[in-house]
Design a protein around this motif. Structure first.
Motif, short mmCIF file in Angstrom:
data_model
loop_
_atom_site.label_atom_id
_atom_site.label_comp_id
_atom_site.label_asym_id
_atom_site.label_seq_id
_atom_site.Cartn_x
_atom_site.Cartn_y
_atom_site.Cartn_z
N HIS A 118 0.83 -1.21 0.00
CA HIS A 118 0.00 0.00 0.00
C HIS A 118 0.86 1.25 0.00
N GLU A 119 1.92 1.22 0.82
CA GLU A 119 2.78 2.40 0.92
C GLU A 119 3.58 2.65 -0.35
N LEU A 120 3.93 1.58 -1.05
CA LEU A 120 4.78 1.73 -2.24
C LEU A 120 3.96 2.13 -3.48
N ARG A 121 2.67 1.91 -3.40
CA ARG A 121 1.79 2.24 -4.52
C ARG A 121 1.89 3.73 -4.83
N GLY A 122 1.97 4.06 -6.11
CA GLY A 122 2.07 5.46 -6.49
C GLY A 122 3.51 5.85 -6.79
N ARG A 123 4.44 5.22 -6.07
CA ARG A 123 5.85 5.51 -6.30
C ARG A 123 6.43 4.56 -7.35
N TYR A 124 5.91 3.33 -7.35
CA TYR A 124 6.35 2.32 -8.31
C TYR A 124 5.09 1.69 -8.93
N ALA A 125 5.24 1.22 -10.16
CA ALA A 125 4.17 0.40 -10.73
C ALA A 125 4.37 -1.01 -10.17
N ILE A 126 3.32 -1.59 -9.63
CA ILE A 126 3.47 -2.89 -8.94
C ILE A 126 2.52 -3.91 -9.56
N ALA A 127 3.09 -5.09 -9.88
CA ALA A 127 2.25 -6.23 -10.28
C ALA A 127 2.59 -7.38 -9.35
N ILE A 128 1.57 -8.05 -8.86
CA ILE A 128 1.77 -9.13 -7.89
C ILE A 128 1.00 -10.38 -8.30
N VAL A 129 1.73 -11.50 -8.34
CA VAL A 129 1.07 -12.80 -8.53
C VAL A 129 0.68 -13.31 -7.16
N THR A 130 -0.56 -13.73 -7.02
CA THR A 130 -0.95 -14.31 -5.74
C THR A 130 -1.94 -15.44 -5.93
N HIS A 131 -1.81 -16.45 -5.08
CA HIS A 131 -2.77 -17.55 -5.05
C HIS A 131 -3.93 -17.23 -4.15
N ASN A 132 -3.71 -16.19 -3.34
CA ASN A 132 -4.64 -15.91 -2.27
C ASN A 132 -5.59 -14.79 -2.72
N MET A 133 -6.84 -15.17 -2.94
CA MET A 133 -7.78 -14.18 -3.48
C MET A 133 -8.08 -13.05 -2.50
N GLN A 134 -8.06 -13.38 -1.20
CA GLN A 134 -8.28 -12.32 -0.21
C GLN A 134 -7.14 -11.31 -0.31
N GLN A 135 -5.93 -11.84 -0.52
CA GLN A 135 -4.80 -10.94 -0.66
C GLN A 135 -4.95 -10.05 -1.90
N ALA A 136 -5.36 -10.65 -3.00
CA ALA A 136 -5.57 -9.85 -4.22
C ALA A 136 -6.58 -8.75 -3.93
N ALA A 137 -7.65 -9.11 -3.23
CA ALA A 137 -8.70 -8.13 -2.93
C ALA A 137 -8.17 -7.03 -2.01
N ARG A 138 -7.28 -7.41 -1.09
CA ARG A 138 -6.76 -6.42 -0.13
C ARG A 138 -5.74 -5.48 -0.76
N VAL A 139 -4.84 -6.01 -1.59
CA VAL A 139 -3.70 -5.16 -2.01
C VAL A 139 -3.86 -4.51 -3.37
N SER A 140 -4.78 -5.01 -4.20
CA SER A 140 -4.78 -4.50 -5.58
C SER A 140 -6.01 -3.66 -5.89
N GLN A 141 -5.87 -2.84 -6.91
CA GLN A 141 -7.01 -2.08 -7.42
C GLN A 141 -7.43 -2.60 -8.80
N ARG A 142 -6.50 -3.37 -9.42
CA ARG A 142 -6.80 -4.00 -10.72
C ARG A 142 -6.47 -5.48 -10.60
N THR A 143 -7.30 -6.32 -11.19
CA THR A 143 -7.03 -7.76 -11.15
C THR A 143 -7.11 -8.34 -12.55
N ALA A 144 -6.16 -9.23 -12.82
CA ALA A 144 -6.14 -9.95 -14.10
C ALA A 144 -6.31 -11.42 -13.78
N PHE A 145 -7.35 -12.04 -14.34
CA PHE A 145 -7.59 -13.46 -14.11
C PHE A 145 -7.09 -14.26 -15.32
N PHE A 146 -6.15 -15.15 -15.04
CA PHE A 146 -5.57 -15.99 -16.08
C PHE A 146 -6.14 -17.40 -15.97
#
Ligand SMILES: Nc1ncnc2c1ncn2[C@@H]1O[C@H](COP(=O)(O)OP(=O)(O)OP(=O)(O)O)[C@@H](O)[C@H]1O
Length: 260
Positions: free
Chosen positions: A200-228
């Motif tokens: 959350h703190e790094l957002r805005g300063r860097y572009a961040i992409a995160i792979v996660t298995h944990n959907m709650q984590q995706a919901a907590r940390v991201s504003q955009r989600t890509a489902f593969f």
């Protein structure tokens, strides 16, 4: 407006029509997506769907796999990262990566952070380097825990601290993008919460992409989600829409736990 262009923020990284093959096998099929500084982008999907493979195309980590072949177009600030003119060492400083398992060098905490700036010539003096090390560790939320033990080995830290050290190491070379490949999968819930807070703190300063298995984590940390799924990007959108109102049946099945 197409899915890819959902973000009105200027893209930092822009992928168009990307395919990845391992030998004859195609792991990624025609993926297009933009990553920007204002939104953290989560890549989700069942095991083996290609999330890590796609993430690794964005700083050419797949170059290290001899059978891997990438086609399509990936641009960093408009510059083709697969062009022969691209210096891959520079690229990986500009597009840093944090891996699943924390992997500090078997060196001191200080050296773990100073190594990159030294090889990239970013510090003119010891004072400069001290400043970079302190700033990077502070930004990674680790300074207060390690400031009195900078000469201790990085590998002597807890798993969560090691992962924050790896984030500090990526930050130290002043990246524009940080790619995170399941950065919390080896961490306990408290260490995970610290990394999520840090994202959350790094957002805005860097572009961040995160792979996660944990959907709650995706919901907590991201504003955009890509489902593969099976190497394709099935759906891309606002995280809140993907989790509450997905347009594709396959996305709905995945987020409701029907497979994966
Ligand atoms: N080095 C490799 N050589 C050959 N095939 C590979 C290699 N790495 C990945 N693959 C294959 O490519 C496909 C996508 O794998 P990838 O690791 O990108 O998926 P993923 O979605 O990140 O999976 P997971 O969530 O399990 O980490 C899989 O079929 C995998 O077996």
């Amino acid at each position: 407006m197409t899915d890819t262009q959902l973000n009105n923020a200027t893209p930092k990284l822009s992928a168009r029509g990307v395919d990845v093959f391992y030998g004859q096998k195609q792991a990624i099929k025609d993926v297009s997506i933009d990553i920007d500084m204002e939104h953290v982008t989560a890549f989700i999907g069942p095991s083996g769907c290609g999330k890590s493979t796609f993430l690794r195309t964005m700083n050419r980590m797949n170059d290290t796999v001899s059978s891997a072949r990438v086609t399509g177009d990936i641009r960093l600030d408009g510059e083709d990262i697969y062009s022969p003119a691209m210096d891959v060492v520079q690229l990986r400083a500009r597009v840093g990566m944090v891996f699943q398992k924390p992997n500090p060098f078997p060196k001191s905490i200080y050296e773990n952070v100073a190594y990159g700036p030294r090889i990239h010539g970013l510090a003119a003096s010891k004072g400069d380097m001290d400043g970079i090390v302190e700033r990077s560790l502070t930004r990674a939320g680790l300074w207060n825990e390690v400031k009195d033990r900078l000469t201790d080995s990085g590998t002597a830290l807890s798993g969560g601290q090691q992962q924050r050290l790896c984030i500090a190491r990526a930050i130290a070379v002043d990246p524009e993008v940080i790619l995170m490949d399941e950065p919390c999968s080896a961490l306990d819930p408290i260490a995970t919460a610290k990394i999520e807070e840090l994202i959350h703190e790094l957002r805005g300063r860097y572009a961040i992409a995160i792979v996660t298995h944990n959907m709650q984590q995706a919901a907590r940390v991201s504003q955009r989600t890509a489902f593969f799924h099976l190497g394709t990007l099935v759906e891309y959108g606002r995280t809140s829409d993907i989790f509450t109102n997905p347009r594709q049946e396959r996305t709905k099945d995945y987020i409701t736990g029907r497979y994966g």
